[in-house]
Scaffold this active site. Structure first.
Site, PDB file in Angstrom:
ATOM      1  N   GLU A 121      -2.524  -2.231  15.440  1.00  0.00           N
ATOM      2  CA  GLU A 121      -1.224  -2.126  14.015  1.00  0.00           C
ATOM      3  C   GLU A 121      -1.736  -1.680  12.936  1.00  0.00           C
ATOM      4  OE1 GLU A 121       0.544  -2.823  11.265  1.00  0.00           O
ATOM      5  OE2 GLU A 121      -0.335  -4.391  11.470  1.00  0.00           O
ATOM      6  N   HIS A 150       9.096  -0.719   9.310  1.00  0.00           N
ATOM      7  CA  HIS A 150       8.281  -1.718   9.257  1.00  0.00           C
ATOM      8  C   HIS A 150       8.543  -3.135   7.862  1.00  0.00           C
ATOM      9  CE1 HIS A 150       6.252   0.043  13.140  1.00  0.00           C
ATOM     10  NE2 HIS A 150       5.898   1.168  12.038  1.00  0.00           N
ATOM     11  N   ASP A 151       7.916  -2.275   6.860  1.00  0.00           N
ATOM     12  CA  ASP A 151       7.588  -3.164   5.526  1.00  0.00           C
ATOM     13  C   ASP A 151       9.097  -3.535   5.283  1.00  0.00           C
ATOM     14  OD1 ASP A 151       5.065  -2.880   5.933  1.00  0.00           O
ATOM     15  OD2 ASP A 151       5.474  -1.626   4.381  1.00  0.00           O
ATOM     16  N   ASN A 171      -0.572   1.007  16.792  1.00  0.00           N
ATOM     17  CA  ASN A 171       0.017   2.358  16.589  1.00  0.00           C
ATOM     18  C   ASN A 171      -1.241   2.956  15.646  1.00  0.00           C
ATOM     19  OD1 ASN A 171      -0.089   0.417  14.056  1.00  0.00           O
ATOM     20  ND2 ASN A 171       1.883   1.155  13.169  1.00  0.00           N
ATOM     21  N   ASP A 207       1.100  -1.539   0.016  1.00  0.00           N
ATOM     22  CA  ASP A 207      -0.043  -0.247  -0.031  1.00  0.00           C
ATOM     23  C   ASP A 207       1.051   1.097  -0.144  1.00  0.00           C
ATOM     24  OD1 ASP A 207       0.660  -0.582   2.765  1.00  0.00           O
ATOM     25  OD2 ASP A 207      -0.659   0.420   3.106  1.00  0.00           O
ATOM     26  N   ASP A 237       6.852   3.167   4.459  1.00  0.00           N
ATOM     27  CA  ASP A 237       7.828   1.594   4.149  1.00  0.00           C
ATOM     28  C   ASP A 237       7.840   0.715   3.478  1.00  0.00           C
ATOM     29  OD1 ASP A 237       5.967   2.344   5.103  1.00  0.00           O
ATOM     30  OD2 ASP A 237       6.353   0.661   7.201  1.00  0.00           O
ATOM     31  N   ASP A 238       6.831   1.155   2.344  1.00  0.00           N
ATOM     32  CA  ASP A 238       6.374  -0.019   1.394  1.00  0.00           C
ATOM     33  C   ASP A 238       7.587   0.319   0.398  1.00  0.00           C
ATOM     34  OD1 ASP A 238       3.533   1.571   2.648  1.00  0.00           O
ATOM     35  OD2 ASP A 238       3.361  -0.981   2.062  1.00  0.00           O
ATOM     36  N   ASN A 243      -2.000  -2.064   9.898  1.00  0.00           N
ATOM     37  CA  ASN A 243      -2.547  -2.810   8.324  1.00  0.00           C
ATOM     38  C   ASN A 243      -3.093  -4.120   8.775  1.00  0.00           C
ATOM     39  OD1 ASN A 243       0.293  -2.275   6.960  1.00  0.00           O
ATOM     40  ND2 ASN A 243       1.507  -3.620   7.392  1.00  0.00           N
TER      41      ASN A 243
HETATM   42  C1  BDR Z   1       2.563  -0.234   8.601  1.00  0.00           C
HETATM   43  O1  BDR Z   1       1.746   0.499   8.504  1.00  0.00           O
HETATM   44  C2  BDR Z   1       1.819   1.518   7.406  1.00  0.00           C
HETATM   45  O2  BDR Z   1       1.710   2.760   7.834  1.00  0.00           O
HETATM   46  C3  BDR Z   1       3.257   0.955   6.677  1.00  0.00           C
HETATM   47  O3  BDR Z   1       3.784   1.319   5.824  1.00  0.00           O
HETATM   48  C4  BDR Z   1       3.262  -1.089   7.553  1.00  0.00           C
HETATM   49  O4  BDR Z   1       3.177  -1.189   6.439  1.00  0.00           O
HETATM   50  C5  BDR Z   1       3.177  -0.568  10.175  1.00  0.00           C
HETATM   51  O5  BDR Z   1       2.124  -0.558  11.169  1.00  0.00           O
HETATM   52 CA    CA Z   2       3.068  -0.990   4.336  1.00  0.00          CA
END
Ligand code: BDR
Ligand code: CA
Length: 314
Positions: free
Chosen positions: A164, A239-240, A158, A10, A14-15, A166
């Site tokens: 979280e 993260h990703d 988060n 998405d 960080d993707d 995703n």
């Molecule tokens: C995940 O949520 C998105 O904001 C980031 O791309 C990552 O995949 C972290 O919780």
């Molecule tokens: Ca992501």
């Protein structure tokens, strides 16, 4: 060593970093499929094309997927990733067209065409994977490995107190993924929060003349601002990229199996991954049992950071 990766994302800052990480560490992208999540899916699709094109991967097909979650309204996260999803850094958008087939259908088609060969890495909400499982219940037998960035087992969330992003963006889809009989590695906040880049690593990215490092430096400025506000430190969390790293090099971490399910009804806790950490009774032993997931126990963070920097030429 190369690994044939089917990436569901998405994109998102960080993707984008995960795409860069994989490209520099042996991922051969068979295709990218895109879901709603950080930004609306047409923009995430465009961003995926933009990042691939920026690093010369102009022949990787990108398939647009689900525009909203299965059972709740669409929510996006521009406050984390910028209005354009790539940190509002003025990165010129790709003009390449997405491929025609929709994401879930393409996941099924590719898995059927190369049974047992593909590593499925999912770093966004799990809507496309959930739909693919509904279309092809044999999907678990057809892929080699599944690595998901998602969840927060035993630690705060988060997107909410316990959720979280995703998983929280599509809890029903996440439950479909957990219920499927495959060995799924869930790379959650309990480990990704340990991947904050130290100032020396950021300085190496800033000072490198490599175009991949320069692209990264532009991408992360907004992310650094966000984390400075949240964590009180000018850093960012990978993260990703960590999910990508463990898909390519599982030996960077140690793992354990836990029984887990998704909270689907709680007023405050909907979208939480509830892992059974009590240690009562026999420990789960078959990762393919529905409701059993693999989580990370310990990570060689230094080795992971070294590979991240290497992928950027920093
Ligand atoms: C995940 O949520 C998105 O904001 C980031 O791309 C990552 O995949 C972290 O919780
Ligand atoms: Ca992501």
């Amino acid at each position: 060593m190369t690994t044939d990766v089917l990436l569901d994302c998405d994109t998102g800052i960080d993707d984008a970093l995960a795409i860069l990480y994989g490209a520099g560490n042996g991922a051969r992208y068979v295709a990218c499929t895109v879901t709603h999540g950080n930004v609306p899916v047409p923009l995430g699709t465009r961003n995926t094309l933009t990042v691939l094109d920026a690093i010369g991967l102009t022949d990787v097909p990108v398939h647009q997927g689900a525009a909203r979650p299965m059972a709740q309204p669409l929510l996006t996260a521009e406050f984390v990733h910028g209005q354009d999803g790539l940190g509002d850094a003025g990165i010129a958008a790709s003009t390449r067209e997405p491929a025609g087939t929709l994401a879930a259908a393409e996941i099924v088609r590719l898995a059927r065409s190369r049974p047992g060969e593909l590593t499925l890495v999912a770093v966004g909400p799990l809507t496309n994977l959930g739909l693919a499982l509904l279309l092809e219940p044999r999907l678990p037998e057809l892929v080699d490995r599944v690595v998901v960035m998602g969840g927060a087992v035993g630690v705060p969330g988060n997107a909410s107190e316990t959720g979280e992003a995703n998983v929280w963006h599509d809890p029903e889809a996440a439950q479909l993924v957990l219920d499927a009989p495959w060995d799924v590695l869930l790379v959650g906040l309990e480990i990704t929060m340990q991947t904050q880049l130290p100032p020396e690593a950021l300085a190496r990215i800033r000072d490198s003349a490599d175009p991949r490092a320069q692209l990264t430096w532009r991408l992360v400025q907004h992310y650094l601002d966000v984390y400075e506000e949240v964590l009180g430190e000018r850093t960012c969390v990978l993260h990703d990229p960590l999910a990508m790293a463990l898909a390519l090099d599982p030996e960077l971490a140690t793992y354990r199996l836990v029984r887990a399910s998704i909270e689907l009804r709680g007023e405050r806790t909907r979208g939480q991954v509830v892992g059974d950490l009590r240690g009562y009774g026999p420990a789960p032993s078959d990762p393919a049992d529905p409701g059993v997931v693999r989580i990370v126990d310990s990570l060689d963070t230094a080795a992971f950071h070294a590979r991240f920097l290497r992928a950027l030429g920093a």
